[in-house]
Design a protein around this motif. Structure first.
Motif, mmCIF file in Angstrom:
data_model
loop_
_atom_site.group_PDB
_atom_site.id
_atom_site.type_symbol
_atom_site.label_atom_id
_atom_site.label_comp_id
_atom_site.label_asym_id
_atom_site.label_seq_id
_atom_site.Cartn_x
_atom_site.Cartn_y
_atom_site.Cartn_z
ATOM 1 N N LEU A 190 0.784 -1.290 -0.106
ATOM 2 C CA LEU A 190 0.031 0.023 0.194
ATOM 3 C C LEU A 190 0.882 1.358 0.010
ATOM 4 O O LEU A 190 1.725 1.466 1.010
ATOM 5 N N VAL A 191 0.869 2.053 -0.999
ATOM 6 C CA VAL A 191 1.596 3.358 -1.162
ATOM 7 C C VAL A 191 1.053 4.586 -0.428
ATOM 8 O O VAL A 191 -0.307 4.939 -0.720
ATOM 9 N N VAL A 192 1.823 5.029 0.370
ATOM 10 C CA VAL A 192 1.393 6.179 1.021
ATOM 11 C C VAL A 192 2.604 7.147 0.956
ATOM 12 O O VAL A 192 3.612 6.882 0.485
ATOM 13 N N GLU A 209 6.987 8.564 9.092
ATOM 14 C CA GLU A 209 7.263 9.941 8.200
ATOM 15 C C GLU A 209 6.299 9.612 6.725
ATOM 16 O O GLU A 209 5.776 10.758 6.749
ATOM 17 N N SER A 210 5.890 8.697 6.293
ATOM 18 C CA SER A 210 5.193 8.448 5.174
ATOM 19 C C SER A 210 3.799 8.654 5.587
ATOM 20 O O SER A 210 3.173 9.496 4.736
ATOM 21 N N ILE A 211 3.155 8.269 6.889
ATOM 22 C CA ILE A 211 1.806 8.479 7.106
ATOM 23 C C ILE A 211 1.588 9.965 7.521
ATOM 24 O O ILE A 211 0.673 10.621 7.108
ATOM 25 N N LEU A 212 2.781 10.517 8.227
ATOM 26 C CA LEU A 212 2.257 11.827 8.599
ATOM 27 C C LEU A 212 2.625 12.829 7.565
ATOM 28 O O LEU A 212 1.908 13.888 7.499
ATOM 29 N N ASP A 213 3.400 12.489 6.503
ATOM 30 C CA ASP A 213 3.608 13.419 5.354
ATOM 31 C C ASP A 213 2.214 13.461 4.625
ATOM 32 O O ASP A 213 1.963 14.363 3.981
ATOM 33 N N ASP A 234 6.394 3.984 1.213
ATOM 34 C CA ASP A 234 6.508 5.487 0.535
ATOM 35 C C ASP A 234 6.499 5.566 -0.790
ATOM 36 O O ASP A 234 7.475 5.003 -1.214
ATOM 37 N N VAL A 235 5.576 6.328 -1.195
ATOM 38 C CA VAL A 235 5.648 6.840 -2.536
ATOM 39 C C VAL A 235 6.934 7.022 -3.393
ATOM 40 O O VAL A 235 7.371 6.812 -4.492
#
Ligand code: NAP
Length: 337
Positions: free
Chosen positions: A183-185, A320-324, A220-221
């Motif tokens: 799953l890309v976030v 980092e990925s989720i918060l960004d 992360d994307v």
């Protein structure tokens, strides 16, 4: 090494970050969109040197435009494939463009003399239909006849298998490999975001009443884009398959990251757990719950050690990925608290 790369689906989430990285590294890009009326909008999000980016109209289900878009390209990243939020009326709405698009991209790439072809597949082609198995590697393949293989899962599995079969039969002279993300976030370029960010959006806006026992491998994307670039440029990629995934997280873990990292902006993130027995009852009345019920309590942990070992690939933290993603959703007005 820099030349011209063809990237299909320039309006997409992953393709956007890939185009940005490739142009930053000195490549020129030919990309496709279905409707050229969107070119200015997409250029606006990407914010790259416009002289390095060329748009062509092409659809996965038609030959029109592909030859022109591939002309002069030595490398291909075939990223476009349907990823809708809602269940299609018929599974062929996803399977046909995914499979035909991959084969079309391969045929036109060969005709254009392309040397390296990287296809964006998915862990959807790896980890479904294996009851009881919790850790997956590139050696695994989804069983499309299993009851948990829904339309998108089938579309990605069938497309990757068809592409590999075509390459084995007709792809001489062209190195082919796949990137298989979970799953890309991560950050957003624009309010038009991929379906994969829906779970972060729903948690942030508090539009779900609690936290079902649903989990995902997350990536992360920017790291997915980077793995594509490595696959386009590293030597000896023929036949390779790389899982692109960070850790497996339950929705509860994602909610905790949002609450701890966002302070007052995380105030709507649900705290209550929704037990799976309750979800199964709700599925009888709510079609959205019904759509996810087969995923409850499933662990699908995708092992990305192959990409790390072979390509030195590294990932950001899930925090980092989720918060960004969350901060960009607030900044762009995708979520209004
Ligand atoms: P996205 O933002 O929805 O992008 C999908 C792209 O495919 C868009 O550019 C879309 O064009 C294009 N597309 C769809 N149907 C098409 C058609 N018939 N003809 C031409 N173009 C078409 O999704 P994404 O997250 O970037 O996904 C990109 C790729 O990564 C897909 O292959 C997907 O299966 C794969 N993937 C994604 C994830 C994830 O979590 N996001 C995980 C694993 C694999 P329009 O803008 O015109 O619709």
């Amino acid at each position: 090494m820099a030349g011209k790369v063809f990237v299909s689906g320039g309006s997409g989430y992953i393709a956007g970050f890939l185009i940005r990285q490739l142009i930053a590294e000195g490549w020129e890009i030919n990309t496709t969109i279905r409707n050229l009326a969107r070119e200015a909008e997409v250029r606006g999000w990407l914010g790259v040197d416009n002289s390095k980016l060329h748009f062509f109209a092409a659809d996965l289900v038609s030959d029109s435009g592909w030859a022109q878009a591939m002309a002069g390209c030595s490398h291909v990243a075939h990223v476009a494939s349907p990823l809708p939020a809602d269940k299609p009326l018929h599974e062929d709405e996803l399977i046909v463009p995914a499979r035909e698009g991959a084969l079309r991209a391969l045929r036109f790439a060969k005709a254009a003399g392309v040397k390296r072809f990287v296809m964006t597949s998915s862990v959807a082609a790896i980890s479904y239909g294996h009851k009881g198995q919790t850790v997956f590697t590139e050696a695994d393949w989804t069983d499309i006849n299993s009851p948990d293989a829904y339309a998108y899962v089938k579309s990605k599995t069938i497309a990757e298998r068809a592409a590999r079969d075509w390459v084995a039969a007709e792809g001489e002279g062209m190195e082919f490999c796949t990137v298989n993300p979970s799953l890309v976030v991560g950050p957003l370029m624009a309010p038009d975001f991929s379906t994969s960010l829906e779970s972060v959006k729903k948690l942030l806006e508090g539009s779900i009443p609690g936290l079902p026992r649903l989990g995902f491998g997350l990536v992360d994307v920017r790291d997915v884009a980077d793995l594509h670039v490595k696959c386009l440029t590293a030597p000896g990629m023929a036949g390779e398959r790389f899982i692109a995934s960070g850790p497996f997280l339950w929705m509860e873990d994602m909610a905790a990251i949002l609450r701890n990292g966002l302070g007052a902006q995380g105030r709507k993130v649900p705290k209550r757990r929704l037990p799976s027995w309750l979800m199964r009852i709700l599925a009888n009345f709510d079609p959205l719950v019904k759509q996810v019920v087969s995923e409850l309590d499933n662990v699908r942990d995708n092992d990305a050690s192959h990409a790390k070992a072979v390509l030195g690939w590294e990932t950001r933290t899930a925090e980092e990925s989720i918060l960004d993603a969350a901060r960009d959703m607030l900044r762009l007005g995708v979520v209004k608290l």
